[in-house]
Scaffold this motif. Structure first.
Motif, PDB file in Angstrom:
ATOM      1  N   ILE A   1      97.172 -13.092 -56.367  1.00 41.65           N
ATOM      2  CA  ILE A   1      98.027 -14.274 -56.886  1.00 41.65           C
ATOM      3  C   ILE A   1      98.356 -15.673 -56.718  1.00 41.65           C
ATOM      4  O   ILE A   1      98.024 -16.242 -55.850  1.00 41.65           O
ATOM      5  N   LYS A   2      99.090 -15.953 -58.016  1.00 39.18           N
ATOM      6  CA  LYS A   2      98.658 -17.588 -58.289  1.00 39.18           C
ATOM      7  C   LYS A   2     100.211 -18.446 -58.745  1.00 39.18           C
ATOM      8  O   LYS A   2     100.753 -17.463 -59.756  1.00 39.18           O
ATOM      9  N   VAL A   3     100.285 -18.818 -57.616  1.00 41.50           N
ATOM     10  CA  VAL A   3     101.724 -20.111 -58.207  1.00 41.50           C
ATOM     11  C   VAL A   3     101.279 -21.236 -58.507  1.00 41.50           C
ATOM     12  O   VAL A   3     101.324 -21.669 -58.058  1.00 41.50           O
ATOM     13  N   ASN A   4     101.968 -21.357 -59.996  1.00 45.37           N
ATOM     14  CA  ASN A   4     102.124 -22.674 -60.321  1.00 45.37           C
ATOM     15  C   ASN A   4     100.117 -22.773 -60.781  1.00 45.37           C
ATOM     16  O   ASN A   4      99.592 -24.111 -59.951  1.00 45.37           O
ATOM     17  N   ASP A   5      99.373 -21.856 -60.694  1.00 46.64           N
ATOM     18  CA  ASP A   5      98.021 -22.461 -60.667  1.00 46.64           C
ATOM     19  C   ASP A   5      97.009 -22.653 -59.386  1.00 46.64           C
ATOM     20  O   ASP A   5      96.349 -22.958 -59.241  1.00 46.64           O
ATOM     21  N   SER A   6      97.945 -22.566 -58.541  1.00 42.37           N
ATOM     22  CA  SER A   6      97.590 -21.975 -57.071  1.00 42.37           C
ATOM     23  C   SER A   6      97.320 -20.619 -55.623  1.00 42.37           C
ATOM     24  O   SER A   6      98.726 -20.331 -55.999  1.00 42.37           O
ATOM     25  N   ALA A   7      96.223 -20.616 -55.659  1.00 41.96           N
ATOM     26  CA  ALA A   7      96.467 -19.295 -55.260  1.00 41.96           C
ATOM     27  C   ALA A   7      97.207 -18.808 -53.876  1.00 41.96           C
ATOM     28  O   ALA A   7      96.976 -19.777 -52.724  1.00 41.96           O
ATOM     29  N   VAL A   8      98.537 -17.784 -53.817  1.00 41.26           N
ATOM     30  CA  VAL A   8      99.120 -18.274 -52.104  1.00 41.26           C
ATOM     31  C   VAL A   8      98.762 -16.745 -52.171  1.00 41.26           C
ATOM     32  O   VAL A   8      99.529 -16.286 -51.281  1.00 41.26           O
ATOM     33  N   PHE A   9      98.399 -15.679 -52.414  1.00 41.25           N
ATOM     34  CA  PHE A   9      98.522 -14.126 -51.973  1.00 41.25           C
ATOM     35  C   PHE A   9      97.716 -13.542 -52.513  1.00 41.25           C
ATOM     36  O   PHE A   9      96.625 -13.547 -53.696  1.00 41.25           O
TER      37      PHE A   9
END
Length: 215
Positions: free
Chosen positions: A131-139
């Motif tokens: 899962i990405k948030v604002n194009d940053s992988a976080v999960f």
């Protein structure tokens, strides 16, 4: 007057678009499966040559072995880089309706849910996602078939294909979202989403977070 109205409208649209971009949540599949970060390769186990190698060979390389618990690890935490992910998201931001952190439910709209129902994850090892948030992988985690008899040791989203059979026209479909704890389904745990503040904040700021603040 018209000029003032136009400027105000343009500014409002800019702010709205910017807010949506800041709270973008997308789910990606990987180009190629990554190996478990936990456990050892099965063919390195002592007495491997004396075991049922025909069956065990089919487990290599994605299933590993926990030498402490003396048990198989079918899917665990895995390491990845951005270039390991598909270029396009599997589930778009606008297909993710909400996250219920108390009941462990991810809610997708009809379009997003159908993508999951078309997915056929490995019954043994599941399908990896990020899962990405604002194009940053976080999960990171795994998609699993709800009828799989194997267990995961990492974050999971369960796909219950019977839900589509019951009704293919629903607006929302809810998927169990939990942390596996081996093959025993009764030992599944709630995901501590506080360990993923970027993800939690994105759901909260976009009004897609459901939580009972008394718990």
């Amino acid at each position: 007057m018209r000029l003032v109205y136009f400027i105000f409208l343009s500014f409002s649209l800019f702010i709205s678009c910017n807010d949506n971009k800041q709270n973008s949540i997308e789910i990606y599949l990987l180009k190629n499966r990554k190996l478990n970060s936990e456990g050892v390769q099965i063919n390195t186990i002592k007495d491997y040559n004396e075991m049922d190698t025909v069956k065990l060979k089919s487990y290599i390389p994605y299933t590993t072995f926990d030498t402490i618990k003396n048990d198989f690890i079918y899917s665990s935490k895995f390491e990845f880089k951005n270039e390991d992910l598909n270029i396009e998201p599997f589930i778009d931001n606008n297909e993710i309706n909400s996250l219920d952190i108390n009941n462990g439910k991810l809610v997708l709209n009809n379009s997003g849910a159908r993508k999951l129902f078309k997915l056929r994850p490995s019954g043994r090892n599941g399908e990896q996602f990020v899962i990405k948030v604002n194009d940053s992988a976080v999960f990171s985690g795994y998609f699993y078939n709800s009828i799989s008899s194997y267990g995961s040791d990492w974050n999971c989203i369960n796909i219950d294909f019977s839900e589509l059979v019951k009704d293919s026209t629903k607006t929302n479909y809810s998927f169990d979202f939990f942390k596996g704890n081996g093959i025993d389904f009764t030992k599944r745990e709630k995901i501590d989403f506080k360990k993923y503040p970027e993800l939690l904040e994105a759901f909260k700021e976009s009004d897609r977070l459901k939580e009972d603040k008394n718990n």
